[in-house]
Design a protein around this motif. Structure first.
Motif, PDB file in Angstrom:
ATOM      1  N   ARG A 168       0.079  99.612 -55.016  1.00 31.60           N
ATOM      2  CA  ARG A 168      -0.123  99.315 -56.434  1.00 31.60           C
ATOM      3  C   ARG A 168       0.664  98.075 -56.846  1.00 31.60           C
ATOM      4  N   ARG A 169       0.117  97.383 -57.828  1.00 26.16           N
ATOM      5  CA  ARG A 169       0.834  96.278 -58.459  1.00 26.16           C
ATOM      6  C   ARG A 169       1.582  96.823 -59.672  1.00 26.16           C
ATOM      7  N   VAL A 170       2.871  96.699 -59.646  1.00 25.08           N
ATOM      8  CA  VAL A 170       3.715  97.177 -60.743  1.00 25.08           C
ATOM      9  C   VAL A 170       4.245  95.963 -61.487  1.00 25.08           C
ATOM     10  N   ASN A 171       3.802  95.788 -62.731  1.00 24.38           N
ATOM     11  CA  ASN A 171       4.269  94.658 -63.529  1.00 24.38           C
ATOM     12  C   ASN A 171       4.273  95.049 -65.001  1.00 24.38           C
ATOM     13  N   ASN A 172       4.833  94.146 -65.820  1.00 24.30           N
ATOM     14  CA  ASN A 172       4.927  94.344 -67.279  1.00 24.30           C
ATOM     15  C   ASN A 172       5.639  95.644 -67.638  1.00 24.30           C
ATOM     16  N   LEU A 173       6.700  95.948 -66.906  1.00 16.98           N
ATOM     17  CA  LEU A 173       7.493  97.139 -67.219  1.00 16.98           C
ATOM     18  C   LEU A 173       8.305  96.908 -68.485  1.00 16.98           C
ATOM     19  N   ARG A 174       8.346  97.911 -69.339  1.00 20.72           N
ATOM     20  CA  ARG A 174       9.204  97.839 -70.529  1.00 20.72           C
ATOM     21  C   ARG A 174      10.660  98.133 -70.149  1.00 20.72           C
ATOM     22  N   GLU A 175      10.849  99.100 -69.258  1.00 16.09           N
ATOM     23  CA  GLU A 175      12.172  99.377 -68.709  1.00 16.09           C
ATOM     24  C   GLU A 175      12.319  98.521 -67.449  1.00 16.09           C
ATOM     25  N   LEU A 176      13.246  97.587 -67.467  1.00 13.79           N
ATOM     26  CA  LEU A 176      13.319  96.568 -66.427  1.00 13.79           C
ATOM     27  C   LEU A 176      13.979  97.110 -65.158  1.00 13.79           C
ATOM     28  N   VAL A 177      13.577  96.515 -64.038  1.00  8.72           N
ATOM     29  CA  VAL A 177      14.224  96.773 -62.757  1.00  8.72           C
ATOM     30  C   VAL A 177      15.482  95.900 -62.687  1.00  8.72           C
ATOM     31  N   ASN A 178      16.611  96.508 -62.345  1.00  8.09           N
ATOM     32  CA  ASN A 178      17.877  95.785 -62.275  1.00  8.09           C
ATOM     33  C   ASN A 178      18.257  95.554 -60.813  1.00  8.09           C
ATOM     34  N   ILE A 179      18.486  94.305 -60.469  1.00  5.31           N
ATOM     35  CA  ILE A 179      18.905  93.939 -59.117  1.00  5.31           C
ATOM     36  C   ILE A 179      20.227  93.194 -59.237  1.00  5.31           C
TER      37      ILE A 179
END
Length: 531
Positions: A168-179
């Motif tokens: 799957r393509r996961v984009n436009n998340l409201r809760e951001l991924v933190n790196i």
């Protein structure tokens, strides 16, 4: 009868044990297959032999997605590659990974961490046919060999941290991924930008680094936090840059630029209309002025468009950056044409006739910038795109960097040659012309044995031409040391209001022409009366 039942039970038990053994062996084979593939990739890194790095990475992703294992996590690593696979359900509440709690390879010396929000599985679980199991794979490369772009960009710690959820393509998340990336090195003179690997963004490589959808923060001098709204491969791009702009000055500088450009747009439009309705419309001087006003109008409008709108992505940002670069080159070229025309007027005293003079100037003023920009787009279109501007923010433990972006020239070489170099040459030429013109007027005053009124008017006119010739663009070359902050404000004020100053100069010239015409009419009428 009981003996037959007991025998049947034993056979079933042996069969189940055999099946379990076969399943265990299959799991081991699957894990070994992935590990063998990772070791093969690592040998290619050591031997510097690459056969389609995109294919190598893609095959590793597919093997991890199809691997079978009993636990909820599979952990495989070599010296330069780390792979993690997690089984997720629709009751996923988030996941935090840290190098302090995982078994990492020997090359993972610099600490790093990733946090995935609960929203990660929301779209997949909102479909009518909800998946029984989702698989999250994390692939960490402690080398940049599989992700070399056309610019051979430098990455912090040489780390590339990636994640993918099934196919799957996961984009436009409201809760951001933190790196998070930690380091123990001095980064003075560098700007740090969180980027992701954008597949297909380069003509000669299988991708390019892009900051779209990522936000860069520095919570402490030794940590870089990337907050992104999608899943892919992430890294921190290191670029040599001048001193960052203090965040406290960003708002007033933006306000000055916005107000100045808006005023200049109105003034340029009004001046163009006045020129078109003025007498002697075939006069070459007026037509040159009109072209310069049009270039100033285009530059201000394009700059406001890039600043006011949300930063676009992909082709839209590239087109806007190319248009802004073209507008700047055109404006600088027409300023140099004004200097050349001033030299002909004062030095040749109208004794030079050039066939189709204005048409040839238009070919230079509009054609040369267009040719340069189109050539860049044809050779390497990636020079235009999202440009990151470092912004320094004061913190308790030091100074952190938080970047802002705009669509502009991304290549340092192109920026140095076709922005600073081009602007430097045109500004230097106009400064020489201006100094020469002042010398000519000074000699005229000396011949008249005194600063007569005409000589004074000519001096004032030439001083007014400092705006016409764009000599204030020379302030761009004082962006260092103690000159940085004064230069930022002076450059923003003078050059954003350039169209307005040009309008004032036009009004003064028009008023002077009308006054001289009125004086001649009065002198003519008085002479006729005396007769």
């Amino acid at each position: 009868m009981h003996c037959c039942g007991a025998l049947f039970f034993c056979l079933c038990l042996l069969t189940s044990q055999g099946t379990t053994a076969e399943t265990t062996m299959a799991t081991e084979i699957k894990g070994k297959e992935v590990l063998v593939w990772m070791q093969r990739m690592e040998r290619q890194v050591q031997g510097r032999k690459f056969s389609s790095p995109d294919g190598q990475v893609h095959h590793l992703e597919q093997r991890l997605l199809n691997a079978t294992f009993h636990d909820n996590k599979l952990n495989l690593h070599t010296n330069t590659i780390q792979s993690l696979v997690f089984k997720l359900g629709c009751n996923f509440t988030g996941l935090s990974l840290s190098s302090a709690t995982q078994e990492w390879g020997p090359q993972a010396r610099a600490p790093h961490a990733m946090h995935f929000p609960a929203e990660l599985t929301r779209d997949a679980c909102s479909t009518p046919a909800q998946p029984r199991e989702l698989r999250l794979i994390c692939i960490y490369f402690f080398t940049t060999f599989f992700f070399q772009d056309e610019n051979n960009s430098s990455l912090l710690n040489n780390y590339v941290l990636g994640a993918q959820l099934d196919q799957r393509r996961v984009n436009n998340l409201r809760e951001l991924v933190n790196i998070s990336f930690w380091h123990n090195r001095s980064l003075e003179g560098y700007s740090l930008t969180c980027v992701f690997w954008k597949k297909g963004a380069s003509k000669h490589r299988w991708g390019a680094w892009s900051p779209e959808g990522c936000h860069t923060e520095q919570p402490s001098p030794s940590q870089v936090l990337c907050r992104c709204n999608h899943l892919t491969y992430f890294a921190v791009l290191m670029q040599v840059s001048p001193a960052p702009v203090p965040a406290e000055l960003l708002v007033p500088l933006e306000y000055i630029s916005f107000v100045g450009c808006s005023v200049s747009i109105v003034a340029s439009l009004l001046t163009i209309l006045l020129h078109l309705h003025a007498r002697k419309q075939n006069d070459s001087i007026r037509r040159i002025h009109v072209n310069l006003h049009i270039s100033v109008l285009l530059l201000n409008a394009t700059f406001l468009l890039s600043a006011a709108s949300a930063v676009p992505s992909g082709a839209a940002c590239m087109a806007l950056a190319a248009l802004l670069h073209y507008a700047l080159l055109s404006c600088l070229t027409w300023m140099a044409i004004e200097g050349f025309n001033l030299y002909l007027l004062l030095g040749r005293v109208y004794n030079v006739y050039i066939h189709r003079y204005v048409l040839k100037l238009c070919a230079v003023g509009w054609g040369v910038p267009a040719l340069l920009v189109l050539l860049l787009l044809a050779v390497k279109s990636s020079v235009y795109g999202l440009y990151v501007i470092p912004i320094s923010r004061s913190q308790e433990n030091g100074t952190g960097i938080q970047n802002t972006s705009m669509c502009w020239v991304r290549s340092p070489v192109v920026h140095g040659v076709l922005v600073m170099g081009y602007g430097g040459l045109t500004t230097l030429f106009n400064l020489v012309v201006l100094a020469w013109a002042l010398g000519v007027l000074r000699r005229l005053r000396e011949r008249k044995k005194g600063p007569g009124p005409r000589a004074c008017r000519d001096t004032i006119t030439v001083l007014g031409l400092t705006v016409l010739l764009g000599t204030t663009w020379a302030l761009a070359f004082f962006s260092f040391g103690v000159f940085l902050l004064p230069q930022l404000f002076l450059f923003s004020i003078f050059n954003s209001l350039y169209g307005f100053f040009f309008f004032l100069w036009f009004c003064s010239q028009r008023y002077r022409s009308e006054a001289e015409a009125k004086a001649k009419m009065e002198a003519l009428s008085s002479s006729q009366t005396m007769r």
